[in-house]
Design a protein around this motif. Structure first.
Motif, PDB file in Angstrom:
ATOM      1  N   ARG A 141     133.509   8.577  -0.687  1.00  0.00           N
ATOM      2  CA  ARG A 141     134.353   8.799  -1.875  1.00  0.00           C
ATOM      3  C   ARG A 141     134.330   7.589  -2.799  1.00  0.00           C
ATOM      4  NH1 ARG A 141     139.531  12.136   0.752  1.00  0.00           N
ATOM      5  NH2 ARG A 141     138.246  13.742   1.744  1.00  0.00           N
ATOM      6  N   VAL A 142     133.125   7.191  -3.152  1.00  0.00           N
ATOM      7  CA  VAL A 142     132.920   6.031  -4.008  1.00  0.00           C
ATOM      8  C   VAL A 142     133.428   6.322  -5.417  1.00  0.00           C
ATOM      9  CG1 VAL A 142     131.137   4.609  -5.106  1.00  0.00           C
ATOM     10  CG2 VAL A 142     131.006   5.122  -2.654  1.00  0.00           C
ATOM     11  N   ARG A 143     134.095   5.319  -6.008  1.00  0.00           N
ATOM     12  CA  ARG A 143     134.677   5.465  -7.338  1.00  0.00           C
ATOM     13  C   ARG A 143     134.088   4.443  -8.312  1.00  0.00           C
ATOM     14  NH1 ARG A 143     138.675   4.883  -3.783  1.00  0.00           N
ATOM     15  NH2 ARG A 143     139.325   2.867  -4.669  1.00  0.00           N
ATOM     16  N   ALA A 144     134.296   4.702  -9.565  1.00  0.00           N
ATOM     17  CA  ALA A 144     133.835   3.787 -10.609  1.00  0.00           C
ATOM     18  C   ALA A 144     134.426   2.402 -10.390  1.00  0.00           C
ATOM     19  CB  ALA A 144     134.233   4.317 -11.981  1.00  0.00           C
ATOM     20  N   GLY A 145     133.593   1.376 -10.608  1.00  0.00           N
ATOM     21  CA  GLY A 145     134.043   0.004 -10.463  1.00  0.00           C
ATOM     22  C   GLY A 145     133.834  -0.571  -9.079  1.00  0.00           C
ATOM     23  N   GLN A 146     133.520   0.263  -8.099  1.00  0.00           N
ATOM     24  CA  GLN A 146     133.293  -0.243  -6.750  1.00  0.00           C
ATOM     25  C   GLN A 146     131.863  -0.768  -6.604  1.00  0.00           C
ATOM     26  OE1 GLN A 146     134.485   3.073  -4.149  1.00  0.00           O
ATOM     27  NE2 GLN A 146     136.464   2.060  -3.860  1.00  0.00           N
ATOM     28  N   GLY A 169     129.483   5.230 -11.780  1.00  0.00           N
ATOM     29  CA  GLY A 169     130.053   3.993 -12.287  1.00  0.00           C
ATOM     30  C   GLY A 169     130.185   2.890 -11.263  1.00  0.00           C
ATOM     31  N   ALA A 170     129.471   3.012 -10.147  1.00  0.00           N
ATOM     32  CA  ALA A 170     129.522   1.984  -9.104  1.00  0.00           C
ATOM     33  C   ALA A 170     128.376   0.988  -9.277  1.00  0.00           C
ATOM     34  CB  ALA A 170     129.440   2.625  -7.718  1.00  0.00           C
ATOM     35  N   LYS A 171     128.592  -0.224  -8.803  1.00  0.00           N
ATOM     36  CA  LYS A 171     127.533  -1.236  -8.781  1.00  0.00           C
ATOM     37  C   LYS A 171     126.764  -1.093  -7.472  1.00  0.00           C
ATOM     38  CE  LYS A 171     126.789  -6.259  -8.549  1.00  0.00           C
ATOM     39  NZ  LYS A 171     127.451  -7.597  -8.544  1.00  0.00           N
ATOM     40  N   ASP A 198     117.967 -13.645   3.661  1.00  0.00           N
ATOM     41  CA  ASP A 198     119.022 -13.346   4.622  1.00  0.00           C
ATOM     42  C   ASP A 198     119.925 -12.319   3.955  1.00  0.00           C
ATOM     43  OD1 ASP A 198     121.487 -13.316   6.005  1.00  0.00           O
ATOM     44  OD2 ASP A 198     121.180 -15.358   6.742  1.00  0.00           O
ATOM     45  N   VAL A 199     119.786 -11.068   4.352  1.00  0.00           N
ATOM     46  CA  VAL A 199     120.468  -9.984   3.646  1.00  0.00           C
ATOM     47  C   VAL A 199     121.977 -10.190   3.631  1.00  0.00           C
ATOM     48  CG1 VAL A 199     120.979  -7.504   3.670  1.00  0.00           C
ATOM     49  CG2 VAL A 199     118.633  -8.303   4.048  1.00  0.00           C
ATOM     50  N   ALA A 200     122.557 -10.474   4.802  1.00  0.00           N
ATOM     51  CA  ALA A 200     124.010 -10.624   4.877  1.00  0.00           C
ATOM     52  C   ALA A 200     124.498 -11.756   3.981  1.00  0.00           C
ATOM     53  CB  ALA A 200     124.435 -10.862   6.321  1.00  0.00           C
ATOM     54  N   ALA A 201     123.798 -12.896   3.999  1.00  0.00           N
ATOM     55  CA  ALA A 201     124.204 -14.039   3.180  1.00  0.00           C
ATOM     56  C   ALA A 201     124.092 -13.710   1.694  1.00  0.00           C
ATOM     57  CB  ALA A 201     123.353 -15.259   3.521  1.00  0.00           C
ATOM     58  N   ARG A 202     123.022 -13.027   1.326  1.00  0.00           N
ATOM     59  CA  ARG A 202     122.820 -12.689  -0.087  1.00  0.00           C
ATOM     60  C   ARG A 202     123.871 -11.687  -0.568  1.00  0.00           C
ATOM     61  NH1 ARG A 202     122.278 -13.794  -5.078  1.00  0.00           N
ATOM     62  NH2 ARG A 202     120.888 -12.466  -6.314  1.00  0.00           N
ATOM     63  N   VAL A 203     124.217 -10.714   0.268  1.00  0.00           N
ATOM     64  CA  VAL A 203     125.228  -9.733  -0.119  1.00  0.00           C
ATOM     65  C   VAL A 203     126.588 -10.408  -0.259  1.00  0.00           C
ATOM     66  CG1 VAL A 203     126.483  -7.656   0.617  1.00  0.00           C
ATOM     67  CG2 VAL A 203     123.993  -7.762   0.856  1.00  0.00           C
ATOM     68  N   ARG A 204     126.907 -11.329   0.641  1.00  0.00           N
ATOM     69  CA  ARG A 204     128.186 -12.049   0.532  1.00  0.00           C
ATOM     70  C   ARG A 204     128.238 -12.893  -0.744  1.00  0.00           C
ATOM     71  NH1 ARG A 204     127.289 -12.853   6.252  1.00  0.00           N
ATOM     72  NH2 ARG A 204     128.706 -11.500   7.442  1.00  0.00           N
ATOM     73  N   GLU A 205     127.065 -13.410  -1.145  1.00  0.00           N
ATOM     74  CA  GLU A 205     126.993 -14.168  -2.391  1.00  0.00           C
ATOM     75  C   GLU A 205     127.252 -13.264  -3.595  1.00  0.00           C
ATOM     76  OE1 GLU A 205     123.439 -16.364  -4.878  1.00  0.00           O
ATOM     77  OE2 GLU A 205     123.429 -16.543  -2.696  1.00  0.00           O
ATOM     78  N   LEU A 206     126.709 -12.049  -3.542  1.00  0.00           N
ATOM     79  CA  LEU A 206     126.871 -11.102  -4.647  1.00  0.00           C
ATOM     80  C   LEU A 206     128.245 -10.447  -4.648  1.00  0.00           C
ATOM     81  CD1 LEU A 206     123.368  -9.365  -4.359  1.00  0.00           C
ATOM     82  CD2 LEU A 206     124.138 -10.821  -6.260  1.00  0.00           C
ATOM     83  N   ALA A 207     128.826 -10.279  -3.470  1.00  0.00           N
ATOM     84  CA  ALA A 207     130.143  -9.638  -3.340  1.00  0.00           C
ATOM     85  C   ALA A 207     130.989 -10.457  -2.373  1.00  0.00           C
ATOM     86  CB  ALA A 207     129.992  -8.201  -2.844  1.00  0.00           C
ATOM     87  N   ALA A 213     131.459  -0.022   0.181  1.00  0.00           N
ATOM     88  CA  ALA A 213     130.800   0.940   1.071  1.00  0.00           C
ATOM     89  C   ALA A 213     129.399   0.443   1.391  1.00  0.00           C
ATOM     90  CB  ALA A 213     130.723   2.326   0.426  1.00  0.00           C
ATOM     91  N   VAL A 214     128.952   0.731   2.617  1.00  0.00           N
ATOM     92  CA  VAL A 214     127.582   0.453   3.041  1.00  0.00           C
ATOM     93  C   VAL A 214     126.992   1.747   3.573  1.00  0.00           C
ATOM     94  CG1 VAL A 214     126.060  -0.934   4.480  1.00  0.00           C
ATOM     95  CG2 VAL A 214     128.243  -1.889   3.732  1.00  0.00           C
ATOM     96  N   PHE A 215     125.752   2.016   3.167  1.00  0.00           N
ATOM     97  CA  PHE A 215     125.028   3.195   3.640  1.00  0.00           C
ATOM     98  C   PHE A 215     123.829   2.693   4.443  1.00  0.00           C
ATOM     99  CE2 PHE A 215     127.383   4.234  -0.122  1.00  0.00           C
ATOM    100  CZ  PHE A 215     128.006   5.425   0.207  1.00  0.00           C
ATOM    101  N   ASP A 216     123.870   2.930   5.747  1.00  0.00           N
ATOM    102  CA  ASP A 216     122.925   2.307   6.686  1.00  0.00           C
ATOM    103  C   ASP A 216     122.194   3.385   7.477  1.00  0.00           C
ATOM    104  OD1 ASP A 216     121.852   1.086   9.109  1.00  0.00           O
ATOM    105  OD2 ASP A 216     123.035  -0.685   8.602  1.00  0.00           O
ATOM    106  N   HIS A 217     120.875   3.465   7.277  1.00  0.00           N
ATOM    107  CA  HIS A 217     120.041   4.423   8.022  1.00  0.00           C
ATOM    108  C   HIS A 217     119.272   3.730   9.133  1.00  0.00           C
ATOM    109  CE1 HIS A 217     117.086   2.360   5.631  1.00  0.00           C
ATOM    110  NE2 HIS A 217     116.109   3.009   6.227  1.00  0.00           N
TER     111      HIS A 217
END
Length: 343
Positions: A141-146, A169-171, A198-207, A213-217
């Motif tokens: 249930r992702v919303r705009a601005g998330q 409207g999500a990033k 380093d994916v985790a480090a880069r994502v923490r830097e960006l957010a 939400a995370v979508f993981d396959h």
């Protein structure tokens, strides 16, 4: 009856792509409530890659005809089916059986394809589009601005998910190899190179506060990292175990472990949620509800394509009799978009 006869691809066991077999037979006859679809396009998905290894968690015993979904024209209809369906182009999600020139399905499981949408284009969005739409709008249930993180954003599901999220409207932060980064940037997303960063480090830097939400396959260790990247109130949607595709041993165990993690995380006193998404959830117990959701959501997906709100990527189109070559190409990791089989 179609004078051409039936042509189908058989997966005889755990074989290389070249081990697929071509079988000919009689075109099936529609029973009560059923239709026979003359296939115009069917696709190669990750499910078939797992199935040929015997790694798809609920695949039928060998031998069987693979093929998760298809688009085609209704050739004939059985008793109790309105005559107006014959001659119309429809889509169907079947899990197995789609790699055939003619496929018999329940009429209630078909979804009309809008005028102006080609068979191959529609095919790329049947399972991938429904999966992306339902995970984004029904599960997370992702919303705009998330802000969301999409693993494998260049994949069949990930690419559609990113487009729908952008529309909402999500990033979007997406993991992909460098050659796919420009495509994500063009859709307003932020790429992360899982091979060099380093994916985790880069994502923490960006957010810094976490993602919504995370979508993981991927499954495996990735899903634990995904859980830790969530912001308070965030949602993890796990929908596969790609990391175990080439493993040996039980094909059910990776899914069981993943379900156990999801249960444990949801039992903890925190504000985050975890889900294991299965596109077939609910069908066994509430078939009418399942069909209604599938029809509504796939209609939304096709409508978005018809309006030009989303795009499709077709990596290649090959004849059904070249299914082995198509599967090899899809597994190569060298193509972007879906590999489609035509009659």
């Amino acid at each position: 009856m179609d004078a051409e006869g039936l042509v189908e691809v058989v997966l005889p066991g755990k074989v290389a792509p070249e081990g697929l077999q071509i079988r000919q037979g009689t075109v099936p006859v529609a029973g009560p409530g059923q239709v026979v679809i003359r296939m115009e396009a069917t696709g190669v998905s990750f499910a078939e890659q797992q199935m040929r290894r015997g790694r798809y968690y609920d695949q039928p015993p060998f031998p069987f005809v693979p093929g998760y979904d298809l688009v085609g024209t209704v050739l004939s209809a059985g008793e109790g089916v309105g005559p107006g369906l014959v001659g119309t182009r429809v889509a169907a999600m079947v899990k197995v059986g789609g790699w055939a020139s003619h496929v018999r399905v329940d009429a209630a499981d078909t979804v009309p394809v809008p005028d102006g949408v080609g068979a191959a284009e529609a095919e790329t969005l049947v399972v991938n589009g429904v999966t992306a739409w339902q995970m984004l709008h029904r599960t997370a249930r992702v919303r705009a601005g998330q802000t969301i993180l999409v693993h494998g954003v260049n994949g069949g599901v990930g690419s559609v998910l990113a487009e729908f999220a952008h529309l909402a409207g999500a990033k979007v932060i997406g993991t992909a190899s460098a050659r796919h980064h420009d495509a994500l940037r063009d859709r307003g997303g932020v790429p992360v190179d899982y091979r060099t960063e380093d994916v985790a480090a880069r994502v923490r830097e960006l957010a810094p506060g976490g993602v919504d939400a995370v979508f993981d396959h991927i499954g495996g260790r990735s899903v634990t990292d995904s859980w830790r990247l969530l912001a308070p109130g965030g949602t993890l949607v796990s929908y596969g175990t790609a990391a175990t595709r080439d493993d040996e041993g039980s094909k059910q165990w990776p899914v069981i472990k993943l379900l156990g993690r999801v249960w444990l995380w949801n039992a903890l006193p925190n504000r985050r949620r975890a889900f294991f998404y299965n596109v077939w959830a609910g069908r066994a117990f509430a078939k009418d509800g399942f069909r209604a959701r599938l029809h509504a959501d796939l209609t939304e997906v096709f409508g978005a394509l018809q309006r030009g709100d989303i795009t499709v990527r077709i990596a290649a189109q090959l004849p059904l009799t070249s299914a082995g070559e198509a599967l090899r190409l899809a597994e190569s990791g060298t193509v972007a978009g879906k590999v489609v089989l035509n009659p």
